[in-house]
Design a protein around this motif. Structure first.
Motif, PDB file in Angstrom:
ATOM      1  N   GLU A  32     118.344  29.868  13.308  1.00 23.13           N
ATOM      2  CA  GLU A  32     117.972  28.996  13.139  1.00 23.13           C
ATOM      3  C   GLU A  32     117.718  27.742  13.063  1.00 23.13           C
ATOM      4  OE1 GLU A  32     121.642  28.553  14.852  1.00 23.13           O
ATOM      5  OE2 GLU A  32     120.830  29.337  16.899  1.00 23.13           O
ATOM      6  N   HIS A  33     117.770  27.507  12.264  1.00 22.22           N
ATOM      7  CA  HIS A  33     117.228  25.818  11.622  1.00 22.22           C
ATOM      8  C   HIS A  33     116.520  26.852  10.375  1.00 22.22           C
ATOM      9  CE1 HIS A  33     118.084  22.907  14.215  1.00 22.22           C
ATOM     10  NE2 HIS A  33     117.928  23.427  14.832  1.00 22.22           N
ATOM     11  N   THR A  34     116.896  27.609  10.106  1.00 25.72           N
ATOM     12  CA  THR A  34     116.389  28.132   8.508  1.00 25.72           C
ATOM     13  C   THR A  34     116.980  27.927   7.759  1.00 25.72           C
ATOM     14  OG1 THR A  34     117.636  30.429   8.757  1.00 25.72           O
ATOM     15  CG2 THR A  34     115.109  30.127  10.201  1.00 25.72           C
ATOM     16  N   ASP A  35     118.378  27.236   7.244  1.00 24.90           N
ATOM     17  CA  ASP A  35     119.257  27.621   6.478  1.00 24.90           C
ATOM     18  C   ASP A  35     118.556  26.157   5.693  1.00 24.90           C
ATOM     19  OD1 ASP A  35     120.601  25.752   8.149  1.00 24.90           O
ATOM     20  OD2 ASP A  35     122.876  26.375   7.814  1.00 24.90           O
ATOM     21  N   TYR A  36     118.889  25.307   5.995  1.00 22.05           N
ATOM     22  CA  TYR A  36     117.819  24.348   4.972  1.00 22.05           C
ATOM     23  C   TYR A  36     116.246  24.328   4.735  1.00 22.05           C
ATOM     24  CZ  TYR A  36     116.456  22.238   9.474  1.00 22.05           C
ATOM     25  OH  TYR A  36     116.153  22.145  11.031  1.00 22.05           O
ATOM     26  N   ASN A  37     115.940  25.369   5.415  1.00 23.74           N
ATOM     27  CA  ASN A  37     114.497  25.850   4.120  1.00 23.74           C
ATOM     28  C   ASN A  37     114.706  26.899   3.634  1.00 23.74           C
ATOM     29  OD1 ASN A  37     112.745  24.092   6.110  1.00 23.74           O
ATOM     30  ND2 ASN A  37     113.879  25.035   7.818  1.00 23.74           N
ATOM     31  N   ALA A 169     123.748  24.859   4.856  1.00 26.99           N
ATOM     32  CA  ALA A 169     125.503  26.080   4.769  1.00 26.99           C
ATOM     33  C   ALA A 169     125.882  26.905   5.690  1.00 26.99           C
ATOM     34  CB  ALA A 169     124.791  26.635   2.981  1.00 26.99           C
ATOM     35  N   MET A 170     125.372  26.825   6.574  1.00 30.03           N
ATOM     36  CA  MET A 170     124.937  28.490   7.661  1.00 30.03           C
ATOM     37  C   MET A 170     126.968  28.335   8.183  1.00 30.03           C
ATOM     38  SD  MET A 170     123.790  29.697  10.753  1.00 30.03           S
ATOM     39  CE  MET A 170     123.533  28.376  11.890  1.00 30.03           C
ATOM     40  N   ASP A 171     127.190  26.918   9.163  1.00 30.43           N
ATOM     41  CA  ASP A 171     128.198  26.741   9.417  1.00 30.43           C
ATOM     42  C   ASP A 171     130.055  27.229   7.979  1.00 30.43           C
ATOM     43  OD1 ASP A 171     126.518  26.007  10.992  1.00 30.43           O
ATOM     44  OD2 ASP A 171     126.726  24.027  11.821  1.00 30.43           O
ATOM     45  N   GLN A 172     129.409  26.222   7.695  1.00 25.97           N
ATOM     46  CA  GLN A 172     130.671  26.370   7.171  1.00 25.97           C
ATOM     47  C   GLN A 172     131.147  27.957   6.251  1.00 25.97           C
ATOM     48  OE1 GLN A 172     128.658  23.446   6.542  1.00 25.97           O
ATOM     49  NE2 GLN A 172     128.992  22.116   7.208  1.00 25.97           N
TER      50      GLN A 172
END
Ligand code: GLA
Length: 381
Positions: A32-37, A169-172
């Motif tokens: 969680e909260h890793t995708d924009y990192n 980008a995780m959700d899409q």
């Protein structure tokens, strides 16, 4: 619901649709909260999806109708689409048309009819489902031949640049690329993805999703601020992204950062590690032992990243007290949903225990359901 979508399309748009497409919501198992990192995520698609019946138009108009909307058609000109012009739910599908056109894909207009059973405002990615259903429909209507990850990235672009939400980008990716019976491991930097089999039933387990039905407004600006904080921390550490912090460097990194940034770095570094540990457990058929990893992920989101809230904390505590093997908030935070890994016979008692704890606290009843890993966006008729 699929036949219904085609029938309802005809009632609204006056002709049969060319097809019906579906794209699911998601829950994130861990990461969680890793995708924009530039980090790692491990979501599954839900059985709940956005259905869209659609048909091309040759006059450059985009006409959008939602069964969950206000009973009116949003009628837009493809030429006039620019970020900021479409408010409300219609901004998500309109943004996808815009993103396709902006990327040079030859799309024209279309009539669309949406119907969704993805709970909204529950942290279950109803907006990504809306975007990915639109993207899948456009891809087929205009014969573009784009891959699922390409559709996901166009959907993310719509959300970032047209709707104005700086999500990763995780959700899409989950909505576009997931498969039946598997979690989706995604390296958000390299875009490498792997379908990791997740047979909960065979392991005598269930994944309970508890929608707390609260969404704190704070979430909107806070997400962007957290993202900016992570980017600032990476910059101060001389890294391209927090993903590049080696595990052995965490202690030193924390010492040279102010506390508010050190906390963010600690969460992202430990959360990336939890994704790796989870993959190892799944590979080794040790699903039942995942519980403590999920619960540790919750503690990190609560104490270090600080995106939990009283309702999600209470749902996690009550689920664990009632025998869940592990539990954590899932999604962006500030409300939304909690997942709990439970024994096959424990789903109902755990859900009842959470409901009872919510009543005692004076909260509205949460909504619980069990999730099985479901397929990503596809044509269904
Ligand atoms: C939201 C965003 C995702 C991701 C999660 C947190 O769902 O849309 O990109 O950042 O929050 O993991």
């Amino acid at each position: 619901m699929i036949d219904q979508a085609a029938t309802d399309f005809e009632a609204v748009h006056g002709a049969r649709p060319s097809g019906v497409w579906a794209a699911p919501g998601r829950v994130n198992l861990i990461g969680e909260h890793t995708d924009y990192n530039d980090g790692f995520v491990l979501p599954i698609a839900l059985p709940h999806s956005v259905k869209v019946a659609a048909r091309r138009r040759e006059d450059g108009r985009v006409r959008l109708y939602s069964a969950q909307g206000d009973g009116t058609i949003t009628d837009l000109s493809l030429d006039g689409l620019t970020p900021g012009v479409v408010a409300s739910w219609a901004g998500y599908p309109a943004g996808v048309f815009w993103a396709f056109a902006e990327a040079g894909h030859p799309v024209g207009g279309a009539d669309l009819f949406f119907d969704s059973d993805v709970p909204t405002g529950a942290g279950l990615s109803s907006s990504a489902a809306l975007e990915c259903a639109t993207a899948a429909a456009l891809n087929d209507l205009y014969g573009l031949g784009l891959s699922a990850p390409e559709l996901a990235l166009l959907a993310q672009r719509a959300e970032n640049a047209f709707v104005g939400v700086p999500c990763g980008a995780m959700d899409q990716m989950a909505s576009a690329c997931c498969t039946d019976g598997a979690a989706l491991f995604l390296d958000t930097r390299t875009r490498e993805q792997r379908h990791v089999p997740l047979d909960l039933a065979a392991a005598g387990l269930r994944l309970l999703v508890i929608d707390t039905r609260v969404k704190h407004d704070l979430g909107d600006g806070a997400y962007a601020a957290l993202r900016a904080g992570c980017e600032r921390a990476a910059e101060l550490l001389g890294l391209d992204a927090l993903r590049d912090l080696p595990p052995a460097g965490l202690t030193a990194a924390q010492e040279c950062l102010p506390d508010d940034l050190a906390r963010l770095v600690r969460h992202v570094a430990t959360e990336n590690r939890r994704v790796a540990e989870t993959i190892e457990h799944l590979g080794g058929d040790r699903i039942a032992e995942l519980g403590p990893i999920l619960t540790a992920g919750h503690a990190s989101l609560r104490d270090d990243f600080r995106v939990s809230c009283a309702e999600t904390d209470l749902a996690v505590e009550a689920a664990l007290a009632a025998g869940a093997l592990g539990a954590r908030m899932t999604g962006g935070g500030f409300g939304g949903s909690v997942i709990a890994l439970v024994g096959a016979t424990e789903a109902d008692p755990v859900a009842a225990a959470v409901r009872s704890a919510f009543r005692s606290a004076g909260y509205a009843d949460p909504v619980a359901f069990t999730a099985v890993p479901s397929p990503g966006a596809r044509r269904v008729a």
